[in-house]
Design an enzyme around this catalytic site. Structure first.
Site, PDB file in Angstrom:
ATOM      1  N   SER A 299       0.799  -1.202   0.000  1.00 52.96           N
ATOM      2  CA  SER A 299       0.000   0.000   0.000  1.00 52.96           C
ATOM      3  C   SER A 299       0.847   1.274   0.000  1.00 52.96           C
ATOM      4  CB  SER A 299      -0.914  -0.109   1.230  1.00 52.96           C
ATOM      5  OG  SER A 299      -1.679   0.968   1.459  1.00 52.96           O
ATOM      6  N   ASP A 310      10.026   4.923 -10.329  1.00 57.33           N
ATOM      7  CA  ASP A 310       9.562   5.431 -11.626  1.00 57.33           C
ATOM      8  C   ASP A 310      10.172   6.773 -11.987  1.00 57.33           C
ATOM      9  OD1 ASP A 310       8.031   3.173 -11.601  1.00 57.33           O
ATOM     10  OD2 ASP A 310       6.133   4.154 -12.070  1.00 57.33           O
ATOM     11  N   LYS A 324      -0.628  -4.080  -3.496  1.00 54.90           N
ATOM     12  CA  LYS A 324      -1.927  -3.480  -3.170  1.00 54.90           C
ATOM     13  C   LYS A 324      -1.993  -2.084  -3.774  1.00 54.90           C
ATOM     14  CE  LYS A 324      -4.976  -2.015   0.562  1.00 54.90           C
ATOM     15  NZ  LYS A 324      -5.032  -0.599   0.180  1.00 54.90           N
TER      16      LYS A 324
END
Length: 540
Positions: A299, A310, A324
């Site tokens: 999460s 990224d 998640k």
């Protein structure tokens, strides 16, 4: 030992099923009146409850029927939409708020009394001189000793309104005396920054165990302190962190990303997209950062790891995270209970969703997690199954994958069953309880040590080790103790340090045998770092 160690994945999966959730940041424009207008489907449920309440032949607790109905409905949605009964709301709210009102002690229900492990530093009990090993016998007129008294009953008697007094009757074993002291209840923090210390002269370490309301302030305070000590690099340990509030994860990620960098975006069922960008507030931009994750990082932990990965910032070290990618929002149900309902999905800056499939239901969802222990992916990055259709590319050309967790930049395999069992003895409290009993015999033997002296000079001797072996065998724990003597002695020393000093010293001692932290130290070597980077590039 194998019988014991095989229980670990099952216990972890059960804990994840209960513990993993993210608080949403979204807001509804509809009022409760508009959301809950009458319709035939709702009327049907209401009528059925009324029929049972008024017409059924036997007396039935319809509240319990409603609870079962709500849970059954949510189970049909996704694994992370959960119901919180009224009886659990206070505990859940305190945990996510990051504090509660009480007397400020850590304790064991030991034999037939309440035994203080330690008083929270500068808390109400600490100020009044309550010491480790003290037994609390009476709180006002409530007796707290006697076998079988549940911990939640004890906690309720020690909690109260801020500033309210409670008269405690205490037995101090070390002095063999009973005395009374009045403590004023105060706000006691539930720390989410579990540990902080300098791993090397220029590398700081921060362990975060969840994302509560207080987490970002705790994190900033820890980071500032480490920077003052000379930290120019950081290890952010998010292992075993099940998540928490989305907004807190965004704030933390902002500390490492330059202004204008995308942190994440969310999308609801209407297709509305909300993007969150980094601000100019970051205090650790352009500095090396290592993020540690494992199969129980979920999460909000994955939001931070995904945002940095990224944006080609730092190095993600460890094993594939839980997977998640759903956002929940807590909604009151009007009777003191609440539901955390999934309201959107989140996506990392490259556009990937790391949510693993739950199409076959909750049981299959968590079974897929335990299967990781048997598929080989915990031992080898080559065993991680990724789909080419879920391949994404970062701005610098690094290949990353969606669909089931964050795959780290540098993989570190899980330890052997025995090594994991030693770690579990620590994390599940087995070692801590042994150490408490050991200290309870004679705490004064450790009074000579300062923190630094304990770290550098203290060694667990063979006598204490043999006591631990006997203690474990008497509790039906079976393993090859002597094959792991050095590790067990190190963990006993760490557990002693936690009860004698604090969690920071506990974590620092354990770092000596922490494979991921040793990998970070290895990576920090420029030559090794270059070789790892070339290997990552070649694999991609």
């Amino acid at each position: 030992m194998k019988k014991y160690s095989y229980l670990i994945p099952t216990l972890i999966a059960a804990a994840l099923a209960l513990g993993i959730f993210v608080g949403g940041k979204l807001h509804f424009n509809d009022t409760p009146e508009r959301l809950f207008t009458t319709n035939s489907k709702k009327d049907k449920l209401n009528r059925l409850i009324d029929y049972i309440d008024y017409e059924y032949v036997d007396e039935v607790n319809t509240d319990s029927i409603v609870d079962v109905t709500v849970n059954s409905i949510l189970e049909k949605l996704d694994p992370h939409s959960v119901y919180i009964p009224e009886k659990d709301m206070t505990r859940v709210s305190e945990n996510m708020k990051g504090d509660f009102v009480g007397i400020g002690i850590n304790f064991y229900p030991y034999r037939d009394t309440i035994a203080v492990i330690r008083a929270v530093k500068n808390g109400p009990s600490f100020v009044k001189g309550i010491k480790p090993g003290d037994r609390i016998l009476i709180a006002d007129n409530d007796t707290l000793y006697g076998k079988g008294m549940p911990s939640d009953i004890i906690v309720d008697k020690l909690k109260g309104k801020e500033g309210s007094p409670v008269k405690l009757t205490i037995y101090r074993k070390a002095e063999d005396k009973i005395f009374s002291v009045t403590v004023k209840r105060g706000v006691v923090p539930i720390k989410s920054v579990e540990a902080q210390y300098m791993l090397k002269e220029d590398i700081g370490y921060i362990k975060v165990n969840r994302f509560a309301e207080s987490t970002f302030n705790e994190f900033k305070s820890a980071l500032n302190m480490l920077q003052k000590k000379g930290a120019k690099k950081l290890v952010l340990d998010l292992r075993d962190n099940p998540g928490g509030y989305l907004g807190i994860a965004e704030q933390m990620a902002d500390e490492f990303l330059k202004e204008g960098k995308l942190i994440l975006f969310t999308k609801n069922k209407k297709g509305k997209i909300d993007k969150t960008y980094a601000t100019d507030e970051g205090s650790f931009e352009d500095k090396p950062i290592y993020v540690l994750i494992n199969e129980r990082s979920a999460s909000a932990s994955e939001i931070i790891a995904g945002a940095l990965q990224d944006n080609d910032i730092g190095t993600i070290v460890g094993r594939r995270s839980f997977g998640k990618g759903l956002v929940q929002r807590e909604m009151a149900l009007g009777d003191g209970s609440a539901v955390r309902l999934t309201v959107s999905r989140y996506y990392t800056p490259t556009g990937r969703s790391i949510q693993k499939t739950y199409a076959k239901g909750n049981k299959d969802y968590y079974q897929r997690f335990t299967e990781r222990y048997h598929s080989g992916e915990m031992m080898s990055v080559d065993s991680i199954k990724v789909a080419d259709s879920l391949k994404f590319t970062t701005p610098k050309g690094k290949i990353v994958y969606g669909g089931g967790g964050i795959v780290p930049d540098v993989f570190v395999p899980i330890g052997t069953n025995e090594q994991e069992a030693v770690e579990s003895m620590d994390s599940l409290g087995f070692l801590s309880f042994f150490v408490f009993e050991h200290l309870d015999e004679d705490r004064n033997r450790y009074n000579q040590y300062t923190e630094e002296e304990f770290i550098n000079d203290f060694r667990v001797d063979d006598i204490l080790f043999e006591k631990f072996v006997d203690y474990s065998v008497n509790r039906n724990l079976k393993m090859n103790f002597y094959d792991f003597e050095d590790s067990i002695k190190l963990y006993i020393k760490a557990a002693l340090a936690e009860q004698l000093f604090n969690a920071d010293i506990h974590a620092k001692i354990k770092s000596i045998e922490d494979a991921m932290l040793q990998k970070v130290i290895e990576l920090d070597n420029p030559l090794v770092k270059q070789g790892e980077a070339e290997a990552i590039e070649a694999n991609n």
